[in-house]
Design a protein around this motif. Structure first.
Motif, PDB file in Angstrom:
ATOM      1  N   ARG A   1      -0.617   9.694  -2.670  1.00 30.61           N
ATOM      2  CA  ARG A   1      -1.339   8.991  -1.599  1.00 30.61           C
ATOM      3  C   ARG A   1      -2.655   8.415  -1.601  1.00 30.61           C
ATOM      4  O   ARG A   1      -3.955   7.794  -1.335  1.00 30.61           O
ATOM      5  CB  ARG A   1      -0.921   9.606  -0.044  1.00 30.61           C
ATOM      6  CG  ARG A   1      -1.525   8.649   0.962  1.00 30.61           C
ATOM      7  CD  ARG A   1      -1.315   9.604   2.129  1.00 30.61           C
ATOM      8  NE  ARG A   1       0.237  10.501   2.406  1.00 30.61           N
ATOM      9  CZ  ARG A   1       0.638  10.329   3.777  1.00 30.61           C
ATOM     10  NH1 ARG A   1       0.564  10.873   5.066  1.00 30.61           N
ATOM     11  NH2 ARG A   1       2.420  10.878   3.590  1.00 30.61           N
ATOM     12  N   GLU A   2      -3.336   9.970  -1.765  1.00 33.04           N
ATOM     13  CA  GLU A   2      -4.689  10.596  -1.751  1.00 33.04           C
ATOM     14  C   GLU A   2      -5.629   8.658  -3.058  1.00 33.04           C
ATOM     15  O   GLU A   2      -6.693   8.516  -2.747  1.00 33.04           O
ATOM     16  CB  GLU A   2      -5.303  11.607  -2.357  1.00 33.04           C
ATOM     17  CG  GLU A   2      -4.820  12.272  -1.653  1.00 33.04           C
ATOM     18  CD  GLU A   2      -5.469  12.162  -0.403  1.00 33.04           C
ATOM     19  OE1 GLU A   2      -7.133  11.470  -0.487  1.00 33.04           O
ATOM     20  OE2 GLU A   2      -4.845  12.405   0.765  1.00 33.04           O
TER      21      GLU A   2
ATOM     22  N   LEU B   1      -2.299   4.705   6.261  1.00 35.04           N
ATOM     23  CA  LEU B   1      -2.187   5.574   4.650  1.00 35.04           C
ATOM     24  C   LEU B   1      -1.767   7.451   5.386  1.00 35.04           C
ATOM     25  O   LEU B   1      -1.029   7.671   5.031  1.00 35.04           O
ATOM     26  CB  LEU B   1      -2.440   5.284   3.714  1.00 35.04           C
ATOM     27  CG  LEU B   1      -2.453   3.932   2.881  1.00 35.04           C
ATOM     28  CD1 LEU B   1      -2.842   3.469   1.587  1.00 35.04           C
ATOM     29  CD2 LEU B   1      -0.546   4.014   2.259  1.00 35.04           C
ATOM     30  N   LYS B   2      -3.278   7.472   5.367  1.00 36.69           N
ATOM     31  CA  LYS B   2      -3.559   8.364   6.806  1.00 36.69           C
ATOM     32  C   LYS B   2      -2.951   8.864   7.467  1.00 36.69           C
ATOM     33  O   LYS B   2      -2.373  10.388   7.774  1.00 36.69           O
ATOM     34  CB  LYS B   2      -5.106   8.143   6.573  1.00 36.69           C
ATOM     35  CG  LYS B   2      -5.510   8.384   5.841  1.00 36.69           C
ATOM     36  CD  LYS B   2      -7.128   8.245   6.472  1.00 36.69           C
ATOM     37  CE  LYS B   2      -8.808   8.138   4.971  1.00 36.69           C
ATOM     38  NZ  LYS B   2      -9.727   8.752   5.311  1.00 36.69           N
TER      39      LYS B   2
ATOM     40  N   ILE C   1      -5.702   5.923  -1.335  1.00 39.73           N
ATOM     41  CA  ILE C   1      -6.972   5.479  -0.475  1.00 39.73           C
ATOM     42  C   ILE C   1      -8.053   5.530  -0.399  1.00 39.73           C
ATOM     43  O   ILE C   1      -8.758   4.440  -0.276  1.00 39.73           O
ATOM     44  CB  ILE C   1      -6.147   6.990   0.874  1.00 39.73           C
ATOM     45  CG1 ILE C   1      -5.215   6.717   1.484  1.00 39.73           C
ATOM     46  CG2 ILE C   1      -7.759   7.414   1.408  1.00 39.73           C
ATOM     47  CD1 ILE C   1      -5.002   8.059   1.964  1.00 39.73           C
TER      48      ILE C   1
ATOM     49  N   ALA D   1       1.083   4.029  -2.755  1.00 43.95           N
ATOM     50  CA  ALA D   1       0.733   5.608  -2.675  1.00 43.95           C
ATOM     51  C   ALA D   1       1.883   6.176  -2.968  1.00 43.95           C
ATOM     52  O   ALA D   1       1.645   7.180  -3.659  1.00 43.95           O
ATOM     53  CB  ALA D   1       0.900   5.937  -0.967  1.00 43.95           C
ATOM     54  N   LYS D   2       3.599   5.475  -3.102  1.00 39.14           N
ATOM     55  CA  LYS D   2       4.647   6.648  -3.873  1.00 39.14           C
ATOM     56  C   LYS D   2       4.817   6.001  -5.319  1.00 39.14           C
ATOM     57  O   LYS D   2       4.544   7.481  -5.809  1.00 39.14           O
ATOM     58  CB  LYS D   2       6.124   5.904  -2.683  1.00 39.14           C
ATOM     59  CG  LYS D   2       7.148   6.718  -3.829  1.00 39.14           C
ATOM     60  CD  LYS D   2       8.255   5.633  -3.357  1.00 39.14           C
ATOM     61  CE  LYS D   2       9.411   5.946  -3.085  1.00 39.14           C
ATOM     62  NZ  LYS D   2      11.031   5.201  -3.019  1.00 39.14           N
TER      63      LYS D   2
ATOM     64  N   ASP E   1       0.747  -0.973  -0.019  1.00 38.63           N
ATOM     65  CA  ASP E   1       0.746  -0.218  -0.559  1.00 38.63           C
ATOM     66  C   ASP E   1       0.970   1.284   0.332  1.00 38.63           C
ATOM     67  O   ASP E   1       0.928   2.067  -0.647  1.00 38.63           O
ATOM     68  CB  ASP E   1      -1.376   0.058   1.670  1.00 38.63           C
ATOM     69  CG  ASP E   1      -1.931  -0.745   1.286  1.00 38.63           C
ATOM     70  OD1 ASP E   1      -1.935  -1.034  -0.754  1.00 38.63           O
ATOM     71  OD2 ASP E   1      -2.607  -1.143   2.652  1.00 38.63           O
ATOM     72  N   ALA E   2       1.884   1.252   1.169  1.00 38.57           N
ATOM     73  CA  ALA E   2       2.640   2.333   0.472  1.00 38.57           C
ATOM     74  C   ALA E   2       3.721   2.641  -0.157  1.00 38.57           C
ATOM     75  O   ALA E   2       3.643   3.982  -0.629  1.00 38.57           O
ATOM     76  CB  ALA E   2       3.721   2.337   2.051  1.00 38.57           C
TER      77      ALA E   2
END
Length: 295
Positions: free
Chosen positions: A238-239, A291-292, A242, A233-234, A229-230
């Motif tokens: 990230r948005e 993530l948040k 999410i 997001a990279k 997930d990280a």
């Protein structure tokens, strides 16, 4: 979930077939039992060869098996704008992650899903369902593809195979120790060769220990999902990551799965404290919160 479950189930099947076939060979080699007891050193060596062999056979079969079980079709030449976008997005993510271009495949299924598999980082496959392409917008799909590319870049399948190989080795050794105990202590066999009680108890112990080992594999899988997930997001933002997870949560929350299957759903919603141990993915709300909260 498909990636992990396919690997685990294939590994169990391969290991059982190899183990049953190997019992005769073990007796011939004198590894199974000597008049004075088990030859533990020889058994450990043989178990390591068999355990890691079964794990890496499963890994080598992963792309072929995934294609056969899902009916995934590799995109050799994009036929429309959606497939063109899919290939180019995977290419972009792969370049950013520093890996070779994976095969890109689509399989026909209404569920919103995607998975990555393959034995090597530079020769992997990323597959998405038609349900995902029809349901998610491009930003969300881009994040999902980033998530899967991160699995490949992190070498999660190879690491999983190594972990499974270690666990297979201990399962093989311990199941035969249990079989020897049942044959010699409980059944009080005094033969120089092992009896039927040994074989039956060994197979039963191997199945039970294999299930316990799968809990460790699932725990490992849950930890790697947070990292993927990280990574998604990279690569995509990230948005977007999410938003993709929130879309999955909204899509699957209304679905009431039977209690026996709840732990295996893509939402990761546990069917109970014990069943949580068999989840390949953490609950979506935990992944969204991670993530948040990330810096």
């Amino acid at each position: 979930m498909k990636r992990v479950m396919l690997f685990v189930l294939t590994n169990i099947a391969v290991l059982l077939v190899l183990s049953v076939s190997a019992n005769i060979l073990l007796n011939v080699l004198g590894v199974q039992q000597l008049p004075g007891g088990l030859n533990l050193t020889a058994l450990l060596i043989f178990a390591a060869v068999l355990g890691f062999g079964g794990s890496f056979i499963s890994l080598a079969m992963s792309k072929w098996l995934a294609k056969r079980m899902t009916g995934a079709t590799v995109i050799d030449q994009p036929r429309n704008s959606t497939e063109q976008w899919l290939v180019e997005t995977v290419r972009h993510h792969a370049r950013q992650a520093g890996i070779g271009m994976p095969e890109v495949a689509v399989y026909d299924a209404p569920d919103v899903n995607a998975f990555a598999t393959g034995m090597k980082r530079d020769h992997a496959m990323v597959a998405v369902s038609t349900g995902l392409l029809q349901t998610m917008n491009k930003d969300e799909a881009e994040a999902v593809l980033g998530h899967e590319i991160t699995h490949v870049a992190n070498g999660d399948m190879i690491t999983l195979a190594l972990l499974q190989g270690v666990l297979n080795t201990f399962v093989i050794v311990l199941s035969r120790v249990v079989g020897y105990f049942v044959d010699r202590v409980l059944l009080k066999s005094d033969r120089d060769s092992v009896g039927i009680g040994y074989f039956v108890s060994t197979i039963v112990a191997q199945i039970v220990l294999g299930i316990l080992a799968s809990m460790i594999v699932m725990w490992f899988s849950r930890r790697r999902e947070f990292r993927a997930d990280a990574g998604g997001a990279k690569l995509a933002g990230r948005e977007k990551m999410i938003s993709a997870l929130e879309r999955l949560k909204a899509l699957h929350e209304p679905t009431q799965l039977p209690n026996q299957m709840a732990a295996f759903g893509i939402t990761g919603k546990p069917g109970g404290g014990f069943m949580r141990l068999f989840m390949s993915h953490p609950p979506l709300e935990e992944r969204i919160a991670a993530l948040k909260q990330a810096p």
